[in-house]
Design an enzyme around this catalytic site. Sequence first.
Site, mmCIF file in Angstrom:
data_model
loop_
_atom_site.group_PDB
_atom_site.id
_atom_site.type_symbol
_atom_site.label_atom_id
_atom_site.label_comp_id
_atom_site.label_asym_id
_atom_site.label_seq_id
_atom_site.Cartn_x
_atom_site.Cartn_y
_atom_site.Cartn_z
ATOM 1 N N GLN A 41 86.537 -30.994 14.519
ATOM 2 C CA GLN A 41 85.093 -31.019 14.600
ATOM 3 C C GLN A 41 84.664 -30.498 16.005
ATOM 4 O O GLN A 41 85.263 -29.758 16.463
ATOM 5 C CB GLN A 41 84.606 -32.414 14.363
ATOM 6 C CG GLN A 41 84.848 -33.202 12.948
ATOM 7 C CD GLN A 41 83.862 -32.323 11.771
ATOM 8 O OE1 GLN A 41 82.911 -31.580 12.166
ATOM 9 N NE2 GLN A 41 84.126 -32.495 10.562
ATOM 10 N N GLY B 225 82.987 -29.469 9.581
ATOM 11 C CA GLY B 225 81.315 -29.236 10.023
ATOM 12 C C GLY B 225 81.030 -27.659 9.961
ATOM 13 O O GLY B 225 79.998 -27.382 10.754
ATOM 14 N N CYS C 201 89.394 -10.789 -16.663
ATOM 15 C CA CYS C 201 89.162 -12.284 -17.161
ATOM 16 C C CYS C 201 88.952 -12.186 -18.537
ATOM 17 O O CYS C 201 88.611 -11.331 -19.104
ATOM 18 C CB CYS C 201 88.409 -12.987 -16.190
ATOM 19 S SG CYS C 201 86.533 -12.970 -16.838
ATOM 20 N N HIS D 218 84.940 -17.065 -15.651
ATOM 21 C CA HIS D 218 84.619 -15.750 -14.648
ATOM 22 C C HIS D 218 84.728 -15.952 -13.206
ATOM 23 O O HIS D 218 85.457 -15.185 -12.351
ATOM 24 C CB HIS D 218 83.547 -15.171 -15.313
ATOM 25 C CG HIS D 218 83.368 -13.862 -14.403
ATOM 26 N ND1 HIS D 218 83.816 -12.675 -14.566
ATOM 27 C CD2 HIS D 218 82.408 -13.791 -13.287
ATOM 28 C CE1 HIS D 218 83.519 -11.696 -13.779
ATOM 29 N NE2 HIS D 218 82.373 -12.332 -12.770
ATOM 30 N N ASP E 35 87.969 -24.202 -0.003
ATOM 31 C CA ASP E 35 87.325 -24.844 -0.879
ATOM 32 C C ASP E 35 85.764 -24.802 -1.137
ATOM 33 O O ASP E 35 85.297 -24.482 0.025
ATOM 34 C CB ASP E 35 87.576 -26.326 -1.327
ATOM 35 C CG ASP E 35 86.841 -27.223 -0.255
ATOM 36 O OD1 ASP E 35 85.796 -27.723 -0.751
ATOM 37 O OD2 ASP E 35 87.063 -27.264 0.880
ATOM 38 N N CYS F 8 85.340 -11.217 -19.468
ATOM 39 C CA CYS F 8 85.167 -9.947 -19.471
ATOM 40 C C CYS F 8 85.635 -9.080 -20.161
ATOM 41 O O CYS F 8 85.238 -8.024 -20.772
ATOM 42 C CB CYS F 8 85.389 -9.159 -17.786
ATOM 43 S SG CYS F 8 84.257 -9.898 -16.785
ATOM 44 N N ASP G 21 89.776 -34.726 -0.269
ATOM 45 C CA ASP G 21 88.990 -34.860 0.835
ATOM 46 C C ASP G 21 88.907 -36.182 1.253
ATOM 47 O O ASP G 21 89.112 -37.180 0.444
ATOM 48 C CB ASP G 21 87.890 -34.309 0.685
ATOM 49 C CG ASP G 21 86.818 -34.663 -0.301
ATOM 50 O OD1 ASP G 21 86.934 -35.761 -0.901
ATOM 51 O OD2 ASP G 21 85.787 -34.097 -0.710
ATOM 52 N N SER G 22 88.543 -36.684 2.451
ATOM 53 C CA SER G 22 88.473 -37.924 2.818
ATOM 54 C C SER G 22 87.345 -38.794 2.341
ATOM 55 O O SER G 22 87.259 -40.066 2.620
ATOM 56 C CB SER G 22 88.623 -38.015 4.397
ATOM 57 O OG SER G 22 87.594 -37.529 5.020
ATOM 58 N N GLY G 23 86.186 -38.078 1.891
ATOM 59 C CA GLY G 23 85.026 -38.861 1.770
ATOM 60 C C GLY G 23 83.949 -38.968 2.775
ATOM 61 O O GLY G 23 82.785 -39.072 2.499
ATOM 62 N N GLY G 24 84.322 -38.157 3.830
ATOM 63 C CA GLY G 24 83.303 -38.137 5.039
ATOM 64 C C GLY G 24 82.435 -37.166 4.561
ATOM 65 O O GLY G 24 81.016 -37.571 5.028
ATOM 66 N N CYS H 213 86.908 -6.276 -14.005
ATOM 67 C CA CYS H 213 87.385 -7.759 -14.182
ATOM 68 C C CYS H 213 88.276 -7.688 -15.513
ATOM 69 O O CYS H 213 87.723 -7.249 -16.498
ATOM 70 C CB CYS H 213 86.356 -8.864 -14.079
ATOM 71 S SG CYS H 213 86.924 -10.267 -14.106
#
Length: 381
Positions: free
Chosen positions: A197, A224, A314, A343, A274, A317, A101-104, A312
């Site tokens: 935005q 945003g 994983c 998990h 994300d 589990c 990410d840009s840091g914004g 699940c």
Amino acid sequence: MHQELPHARPVEFRLLNECPDTQARRGTLHTRRGVIETPAFMPVGTQGTVKGMLPEQLKEIGAQIILGNTYHLYLRPGHERLARLGGLHHFMNWDRPILTDSGGFQVFSLGALRKIDEEGVRFQSHLDGSAHILTPELSIAVQEALGSDIMMVFDECIPHPATRSYVAESTARSSRWAARCKKARTDESAALFGIVQGGMDRELRQQSAEDLLATGFDGYALGGLSVGESADVMYQVMEWSLPLLPQNRPRYVMGVGTPENLVEAVSRGADMFDCVMPTRNARNGVLFTSFGRISIKQARYIEDAMPIDPECSCYVCRNYSRAYLRHLYQSNEILASVLNTTHNLYYYLHLMQDMRDAIAAGKFKAFREAFYHKQISAGEA
């Protein structure tokens, strides 16, 4: 609407399947460090690590790409030092794609510690109070020094609520900053995504998208969102904004969200996500399951021999009980965070796999209905 300017692409997005009943789509995003199947979720590795996870573990549970944080890595250990040490991939032993990410957003979250003007954002470090200015040009320089495969333009994440005049001023400035980011790029093999935005305003979202398309980027994101608005408003903004973006470019909804948010965003045409939710919740003892969330700290699990989620597969589990996980959490053991994170990320990554499979089979609508039916009918375990 403006047409996107053609230019050479460091990434290629191939659209494979589209849902006949919704806007959901499945594709592949080809980067210099590998192919990402979409829709995709990116675990957040803020400080050059996904908290509680080895890189090998991330691969085992299906992580195709992770996210790194420009603001935090700029402050510590520093982008120039990272470049001397071989870049972020080498530094953290991760050979798959990284999006930075840009840091914004981090600067936005500093509140009173920052001041925004046309040049960039002046802020005080949350670590030691030292003064810095982050500009579009520096944001790109930091991301290139890290060796990012997908860089994001520097923008302002607009708070909610905000006045229309503030949203309009900020959105226009972010568009100018985006153009400066593109001009500042020197690594043509790294992708650069623009960020739409405009707050919760339809006209400003459209103007932002048109500005970005006129500049031309390798992919496009919605920023945003998940800043305090209701889910209904978030979905409305997605419905306005995602159709404005090119069909043949990846669409990334930033910072979202819950499993329900992901299903709804995919149904509206989003490709990439994300969020810190699976990892942060894991450290707080909240676990995601096929039937909803459970809080492992609750006394009801003190002698519960069941796995977190019987459906699940994983590692956690397959090997541990709710009673053991509660014991670890109550004892403040490090292993609690490790197992809970394993998990939760597995759940998120396999939710995306299930959606990809459903879209490929032409059954996404049925998948979405079953997803909600299971959560409503089962309730909390």
